[in-house]
Design a protein around this motif. Sequence first.
Motif, PDB file in Angstrom:
ATOM      1  N   LEU A   1      21.896  -1.230 -69.583  1.00 17.74           N
ATOM      2  CA  LEU A   1      23.049  -1.156 -68.678  1.00 17.74           C
ATOM      3  C   LEU A   1      24.250  -1.960 -69.199  1.00 17.74           C
ATOM      4  O   LEU A   1      25.301  -2.008 -68.560  1.00 17.74           O
ATOM      5  CB  LEU A   1      22.651  -1.678 -67.284  1.00 17.74           C
ATOM      6  CG  LEU A   1      21.439  -0.970 -66.661  1.00 17.74           C
ATOM      7  CD1 LEU A   1      21.008  -1.675 -65.389  1.00 17.74           C
ATOM      8  CD2 LEU A   1      21.773   0.487 -66.363  1.00 17.74           C
ATOM      9  N   LYS A   2      24.080  -2.557 -70.370  1.00 13.79           N
ATOM     10  CA  LYS A   2      25.105  -3.488 -70.897  1.00 13.79           C
ATOM     11  C   LYS A   2      26.499  -2.868 -70.963  1.00 13.79           C
ATOM     12  O   LYS A   2      27.491  -3.527 -70.726  1.00 13.79           O
ATOM     13  CB  LYS A   2      24.703  -3.966 -72.294  1.00 13.79           C
ATOM     14  CG  LYS A   2      23.774  -5.149 -72.275  1.00 13.79           C
ATOM     15  CD  LYS A   2      23.830  -5.959 -73.569  1.00 13.79           C
ATOM     16  CE  LYS A   2      23.714  -5.119 -74.812  1.00 13.79           C
ATOM     17  NZ  LYS A   2      22.409  -5.139 -75.457  1.00 13.79           N
ATOM     18  N   GLU A   3      26.534  -1.590 -71.324  1.00 11.18           N
ATOM     19  CA  GLU A   3      27.845  -0.945 -71.515  1.00 11.18           C
ATOM     20  C   GLU A   3      28.347  -0.249 -70.251  1.00 11.18           C
ATOM     21  O   GLU A   3      29.302   0.527 -70.314  1.00 11.18           O
ATOM     22  CB  GLU A   3      27.773   0.074 -72.662  1.00 11.18           C
ATOM     23  CG  GLU A   3      27.340  -0.499 -74.008  1.00 11.18           C
ATOM     24  CD  GLU A   3      28.279  -1.591 -74.503  1.00 11.18           C
ATOM     25  OE1 GLU A   3      29.496  -1.433 -74.325  1.00 11.18           O
ATOM     26  OE2 GLU A   3      27.783  -2.604 -75.016  1.00 11.18           O
ATOM     27  N   ALA A   4      27.690  -0.486 -69.113  1.00  9.40           N
ATOM     28  CA  ALA A   4      28.112   0.186 -67.869  1.00  9.40           C
ATOM     29  C   ALA A   4      29.574  -0.137 -67.565  1.00  9.40           C
ATOM     30  O   ALA A   4      30.042  -1.244 -67.816  1.00  9.40           O
ATOM     31  CB  ALA A   4      27.228  -0.267 -66.717  1.00  9.40           C
TER      32      ALA A   4
ATOM     33  N   ASN B   1      32.724  10.713 -52.887  1.00  5.53           N
ATOM     34  CA  ASN B   1      33.052   9.304 -52.619  1.00  5.53           C
ATOM     35  C   ASN B   1      32.577   8.476 -53.813  1.00  5.53           C
ATOM     36  O   ASN B   1      32.192   9.029 -54.842  1.00  5.53           O
ATOM     37  CB  ASN B   1      32.477   8.842 -51.271  1.00  5.53           C
ATOM     38  CG  ASN B   1      30.964   8.822 -51.257  1.00  5.53           C
ATOM     39  OD1 ASN B   1      30.323   9.500 -52.053  1.00  5.53           O
ATOM     40  ND2 ASN B   1      30.392   8.059 -50.354  1.00  5.53           N
ATOM     41  N   THR B   2      32.586   7.157 -53.646  1.00  4.81           N
ATOM     42  CA  THR B   2      32.408   6.303 -54.819  1.00  4.81           C
ATOM     43  C   THR B   2      30.950   6.203 -55.275  1.00  4.81           C
ATOM     44  O   THR B   2      30.093   5.829 -54.476  1.00  4.81           O
ATOM     45  CB  THR B   2      32.935   4.878 -54.494  1.00  4.81           C
ATOM     46  OG1 THR B   2      34.207   5.021 -53.873  1.00  4.81           O
ATOM     47  CG2 THR B   2      33.046   4.031 -55.735  1.00  4.81           C
ATOM     48  N   PRO B   3      30.670   6.530 -56.515  1.00  3.79           N
ATOM     49  CA  PRO B   3      29.309   6.370 -57.032  1.00  3.79           C
ATOM     50  C   PRO B   3      29.118   4.976 -57.638  1.00  3.79           C
ATOM     51  O   PRO B   3      30.092   4.259 -57.844  1.00  3.79           O
ATOM     52  CB  PRO B   3      29.253   7.427 -58.136  1.00  3.79           C
ATOM     53  CG  PRO B   3      30.649   7.450 -58.678  1.00  3.79           C
ATOM     54  CD  PRO B   3      31.570   7.112 -57.525  1.00  3.79           C
ATOM     55  N   SER B   4      27.869   4.624 -57.930  1.00  3.24           N
ATOM     56  CA  SER B   4      27.601   3.373 -58.634  1.00  3.24           C
ATOM     57  C   SER B   4      27.622   3.632 -60.135  1.00  3.24           C
ATOM     58  O   SER B   4      26.813   4.398 -60.643  1.00  3.24           O
ATOM     59  CB  SER B   4      26.219   2.839 -58.230  1.00  3.24           C
ATOM     60  OG  SER B   4      25.729   2.003 -59.265  1.00  3.24           O
ATOM     61  N   MET B   5      28.539   2.978 -60.825  1.00  3.57           N
ATOM     62  CA  MET B   5      28.629   3.209 -62.273  1.00  3.57           C
ATOM     63  C   MET B   5      27.456   2.562 -63.015  1.00  3.57           C
ATOM     64  O   MET B   5      27.158   2.925 -64.154  1.00  3.57           O
ATOM     65  CB  MET B   5      29.974   2.707 -62.817  1.00  3.57           C
ATOM     66  CG  MET B   5      31.170   3.458 -62.253  1.00  3.57           C
ATOM     67  SD  MET B   5      31.014   5.275 -62.355  1.00  3.57           S
ATOM     68  CE  MET B   5      31.311   5.550 -64.101  1.00  3.57           C
ATOM     69  N   LEU B   6      26.771   1.628 -62.325  1.00  3.45           N
ATOM     70  CA  LEU B   6      25.554   1.054 -62.896  1.00  3.45           C
ATOM     71  C   LEU B   6      24.460   2.135 -62.900  1.00  3.45           C
ATOM     72  O   LEU B   6      23.736   2.312 -63.891  1.00  3.45           O
ATOM     73  CB  LEU B   6      25.133  -0.134 -62.029  1.00  3.45           C
ATOM     74  CG  LEU B   6      24.312  -1.242 -62.655  1.00  3.45           C
ATOM     75  CD1 LEU B   6      25.029  -1.864 -63.823  1.00  3.45           C
ATOM     76  CD2 LEU B   6      23.999  -2.309 -61.611  1.00  3.45           C
ATOM     77  N   CYS B   7      24.355   2.857 -61.793  1.00  5.28           N
ATOM     78  CA  CYS B   7      23.359   3.939 -61.712  1.00  5.28           C
ATOM     79  C   CYS B   7      23.706   5.078 -62.669  1.00  5.28           C
ATOM     80  O   CYS B   7      22.821   5.714 -63.233  1.00  5.28           O
ATOM     81  CB  CYS B   7      23.265   4.485 -60.290  1.00  5.28           C
ATOM     82  SG  CYS B   7      22.682   3.272 -59.111  1.00  5.28           S
ATOM     83  N   VAL B   8      24.998   5.309 -62.825  1.00  3.80           N
ATOM     84  CA  VAL B   8      25.438   6.371 -63.757  1.00  3.80           C
ATOM     85  C   VAL B   8      24.982   6.019 -65.172  1.00  3.80           C
ATOM     86  O   VAL B   8      24.440   6.850 -65.898  1.00  3.80           O
ATOM     87  CB  VAL B   8      26.980   6.544 -63.698  1.00  3.80           C
ATOM     88  CG1 VAL B   8      27.492   7.383 -64.863  1.00  3.80           C
ATOM     89  CG2 VAL B   8      27.386   7.172 -62.367  1.00  3.80           C
ATOM     90  N   GLU B   9      25.185   4.756 -65.545  1.00  3.42           N
ATOM     91  CA  GLU B   9      24.786   4.323 -66.889  1.00  3.42           C
ATOM     92  C   GLU B   9      23.279   4.480 -67.080  1.00  3.42           C
ATOM     93  O   GLU B   9      22.795   4.915 -68.127  1.00  3.42           O
ATOM     94  CB  GLU B   9      25.183   2.846 -67.072  1.00  3.42           C
ATOM     95  CG  GLU B   9      25.290   2.401 -68.503  1.00  3.42           C
ATOM     96  CD  GLU B   9      26.388   3.140 -69.263  1.00  3.42           C
ATOM     97  OE1 GLU B   9      27.290   3.722 -68.641  1.00  3.42           O
ATOM     98  OE2 GLU B   9      26.299   3.153 -70.503  1.00  3.42           O
ATOM     99  N   ASP B  10      22.553   4.140 -66.021  1.00  5.10           N
ATOM    100  CA  ASP B  10      21.095   4.240 -66.062  1.00  5.10           C
ATOM    101  C   ASP B  10      20.664   5.709 -66.178  1.00  5.10           C
ATOM    102  O   ASP B  10      19.738   6.035 -66.924  1.00  5.10           O
ATOM    103  CB  ASP B  10      20.523   3.600 -64.792  1.00  5.10           C
ATOM    104  CG  ASP B  10      19.019   3.515 -64.842  1.00  5.10           C
ATOM    105  OD1 ASP B  10      18.510   2.783 -65.711  1.00  5.10           O
ATOM    106  OD2 ASP B  10      18.360   4.213 -64.049  1.00  5.10           O
ATOM    107  N   ALA B  11      21.361   6.576 -65.446  1.00  5.56           N
ATOM    108  CA  ALA B  11      21.032   8.014 -65.511  1.00  5.56           C
ATOM    109  C   ALA B  11      21.280   8.520 -66.935  1.00  5.56           C
ATOM    110  O   ALA B  11      20.489   9.299 -67.486  1.00  5.56           O
ATOM    111  CB  ALA B  11      21.866   8.793 -64.506  1.00  5.56           C
TER     112      ALA B  11
END
Length: 387
Positions: free
Chosen positions: A31-34, A245-255
């Motif tokens: 997730l470092k580059e999230a 609406n607003t997503p979690s960019m941390l979860c996006v990175e993980d996906a």
Amino acid sequence: MSHSKPTSRPARPFFSSGPCVKRPGWSPDVLKEALLGRSHRAAEGRARLKEVITRSKNLLEIPEDWRLGIVPASDTGAVEMILWALGGQRGIDVLSFESFSETWAKDLKNELKLEDLRILEAPYGQLPDLSHVDWSRDVVLTWNGTTSGVCVPSPESVPATHEGLVICDATSAAFAMDLPWDRLDIVTWSWQKALGGEAAHGMLALSPRAVARLEQGAPRALPKIFRLTNKKGLIEAIFEGDTINTPSMLCVEDALDSLKWAEQVGGLPALKARSQKNLATVTPWVEASDWVAFLSADPATRSCTSICLKIIAPWFEALSEEQRGKVVKHLTGLVAKEGAGYDLASYRDAPAGLRIWGGATVEAEDIALLLPWLDWAMEQTKKEFAV
Ligand SMILES: Cc1ncc(COP(=O)(O)O)c(C=O)c1O
């Protein structure tokens, strides 16, 4: 046969059916580059959301002319927004055979109060008779019943031509089973299942026919969170990475990490093979067991992701429903206390039994190491409960 206490434990004792185990080798470092503290609507944020869409589309072999979008509220959100947008446009058949499929049926009946609705039911362990489905109507089909371990037996189970739309909840099937895109119209899933992603974000795939139907307009007012169309028609931007609406960019990175892993191991064929291997690891053990059996009696409908087992020991079957629940709690509690396997009890609405997640992120070696623990724990549990 007596079972002594095993000495080896699964390296990753995580068998929950959602959120499911992370991919092998995952660490928070991925997730470092999230893109944190930045807007998801900035060019960089939008690009990452779009990348999730593109990689998912490629991996799942979704036809070019389909739209794929990231929507709020996980798989539930994706299914509900469709039920509310389309329910009542046409007669609906809904298959109800375990907890989640039953939820869709109940929502259509009790919340949307649809008049032209047929609920095709089957008990836990079975699939409703597909020959009774009227495919000229819209059909709500859960491809894999996560709480019963029963899945649609083959892509051909859905007719190649059908007048109605096939609305498919594929959350515990996607990335592990073949989905016949040419026979489906609306397909939903989440990140937290077969790819071991995080919860709260849903994926919604729409065929051109589904888009045309959505553009006819919903038979009711919809909250913003469910709105896929405006006066001009489909809100195309949702399918390009603009979320409602607003997503979690941390979860996006993980996906993105999960999707890249899936590509590296060999794409969809490899994911399916990994899941099949997990089921193949459980099968001989079940067949040799005198206390456990598959909840799905028909091997053709047996899920390779949510592997659901019933307990058939006569002393267990003689117990009340309440006592059975206590047995399962005790048994799974013993295994968890030993750090040999977590989250193995069947779903709260399902018959008391066991459920082992066998999606692609689970290693077959870990399942193999888990099974002797179940035998051992059952023997200990019997001493407490058998009369
Ligand atoms: C078949 C099915 N549908 C819907 C859901 C709900 O998914 P979520 O909690 O991601 O919204 C689940 C969750 O396990 C499921 O298995």
